[in-house]
Design an enzyme around this catalytic site. Structure first.
Site, PDB file in Angstrom:
ATOM      1  N   ASP A  57       0.796  -1.159   0.284  1.00  0.00           N
ATOM      2  CA  ASP A  57       0.022  -0.342   0.251  1.00  0.00           C
ATOM      3  C   ASP A  57       1.103   0.947  -0.017  1.00  0.00           C
ATOM      4  OD1 ASP A  57      -2.380   1.759  -0.381  1.00  0.00           O
ATOM      5  OD2 ASP A  57      -3.150   1.095   2.138  1.00  0.00           O
ATOM      6  N   ASP A  71      -2.817   2.694  -5.831  1.00  0.00           N
ATOM      7  CA  ASP A  71      -1.909   2.808  -4.755  1.00  0.00           C
ATOM      8  C   ASP A  71      -2.134   1.584  -4.051  1.00  0.00           C
ATOM      9  OD1 ASP A  71      -4.480   2.772  -4.175  1.00  0.00           O
ATOM     10  OD2 ASP A  71      -3.277   4.058  -2.446  1.00  0.00           O
ATOM     11  N   GLU A  72      -2.444   0.114  -4.076  1.00  0.00           N
ATOM     12  CA  GLU A  72      -2.505  -0.596  -3.408  1.00  0.00           C
ATOM     13  C   GLU A  72      -2.714  -2.387  -4.288  1.00  0.00           C
ATOM     14  OE1 GLU A  72      -5.379  -1.557   0.067  1.00  0.00           O
ATOM     15  OE2 GLU A  72      -6.509  -0.034  -1.771  1.00  0.00           O
TER      16      GLU A  72
END
Length: 360
Positions: free
Chosen positions: A14, A108-109
């Site tokens: 993350d 983003d993850e």
């Protein structure tokens, strides 16, 4: 009834305050300053906040007005989604140097299954450290990671030592770790369910574990069975590299609240055209159209209808959305409208999200 914990090695990576961190990286003058991406002190909603802003209580999905009230020195910047996607591709390229079992959740993850990996390294902890170090050296950003036997525990663990940290939950420690958590920290248990659990005297994982399967099913229906196994660390969900798109959506936040459906029609037409353009680009159509309405008090309402045929044409999208608009009277002025299409006719190998520009 017995189920065993699959001995997979899962990493959840993350990125730390991704949008805000990209802006601070690209604009060094913003480093160390409280920053909000999206929104404004007059209008809009915060998409992301830097850690400097989070210290004041600024969070994503918060109104710009409230954010500015909490942090008077807050700096607002316009989101640059093309730039975020560019950075995200570089990060995913690093992931694929280690495994092809990569399941992105957003820009983003992502989950990585490194049970068998391209480096031949049996330590998922060391792999996570190496991946985070490469992201920092090659991209310039920090990431946090959670490592465990399944996706559920790995995701919880990735939030444990943020920012720029990681945590490993070994197989023998999974149940003890979950027992000590507040149920609100369980991924997938939202605010409403948390409040219901609190009312039933379920505050921690240990409290949840003490309840029988019958008790949980009687109070939470099918989800009760899900919670029963989760708190025991049992989750068989595999890392799926090709996540199926279930819906495609476009939405628009307005400069000024709209009070008349007549004014909303024009906005809906624009949204329908943008949605249609993306649908046709990916050769997608669907049967279920949903109108999303967010009112000035931030309450949200959705209205849906399912057609007997597939659509992607902007005119049909608009006409059906307009019908939903007039389905019932608006309860307040409107700050956001959105159209989504689901019940799709095809499966594609990437998530499609239409993000219209923020307006200040």
């Amino acid at each position: 009834m017995t189920e065993s914990i699959p001995q997979r090695k899962i990493i959840h990576v993350d990125m730390d305050a991704f949008y805000a961190s990209v802006e601070q990286m690209d604009h060094p003058e913003l480093k160390g300053k409280p920053l909000a991406v999206g929104g404004s002190e007059v209008r809009g909603v915060v998409s992301a906040a830097s850690y400097e802003a989070r210290k004041f209580g600024v969070r994503s999905a918060m109104s710009g007005i409230q954010a500015k009230r909490l942090c008077p020195d807050l700096i607002f910047v316009r989101p640059r989604f093309d730039r975020y996607k560019e950075i995200s591709k570089k990060i995913r390229k690093i992931f694929h140097d280690y495994t092809d079992l990569v399941e992105p959740l957003s820009l983003d993850e992502a989950y990585l299954d490194v049970t068998e990996n391209k480096k031949g390294n049996p330590s998922a902890t060391l792999l996570a450290q190496e991946i985070r170090q490469r992201i920092f050296e090659e991209v310039g950003l920090t990431a946090s990671a959670g490592i465990s036997v399944n996706k559920f525990v790995a995701k919880i663990a990735s939030d444990y030592n943020k920012p720029n940290g990681q945590k490993t939950i070994n197989p023998e420690d999974v149940e003890t770790f979950l027992e000590g958590l507040d149920v609100k920290k369980f991924y997938g248990i939202g605010k409403v369910t948390t409040e219901k659990m609190y009312q039933l005297g379920i505050y921690t994982g240990l409290d949840l574990k003490s309840k029988s399967l019958e008790f949980l099913e009687s109070h939470f229906s099918k989800s009760g069975r899900h919670y029963y196994f989760l708190v025991r660390g049992i989750s068989n969900s595999q890392v799926k590299p090709n996540r199926t798109t279930k819906s495609v959506a476009a939405e628009h936040t307005f400069n000024t609240n709209l009070t008349s459906e007549i004014f909303m029609e024009e906005k809906l037409n624009r949204i329908a055209k943008e949605l249609s353009k993306r649908l046709q680009k990916h050769k997608i159509s669907g049967k279920t159209i949903t109108l999303k309405i967010k009112y000035s008090d931030f309450t949200q309402q959705t209205r849906s209808k399912t057609l007997p045929y597939f659509i992607s044409d902007s005119g049909l999208l608009f006409e059906n959305a307009k019908e939903l608009l007039y389905q019932e009277k608006m309860k307040d002025s409107v700050r956001l409208l959105g159209i989504s299409l689901s019940n799709l006719n095809t499966e594609i190998k990437k998530t499609v999200v239409v993000q219209l520009r923020f307006e200040f």
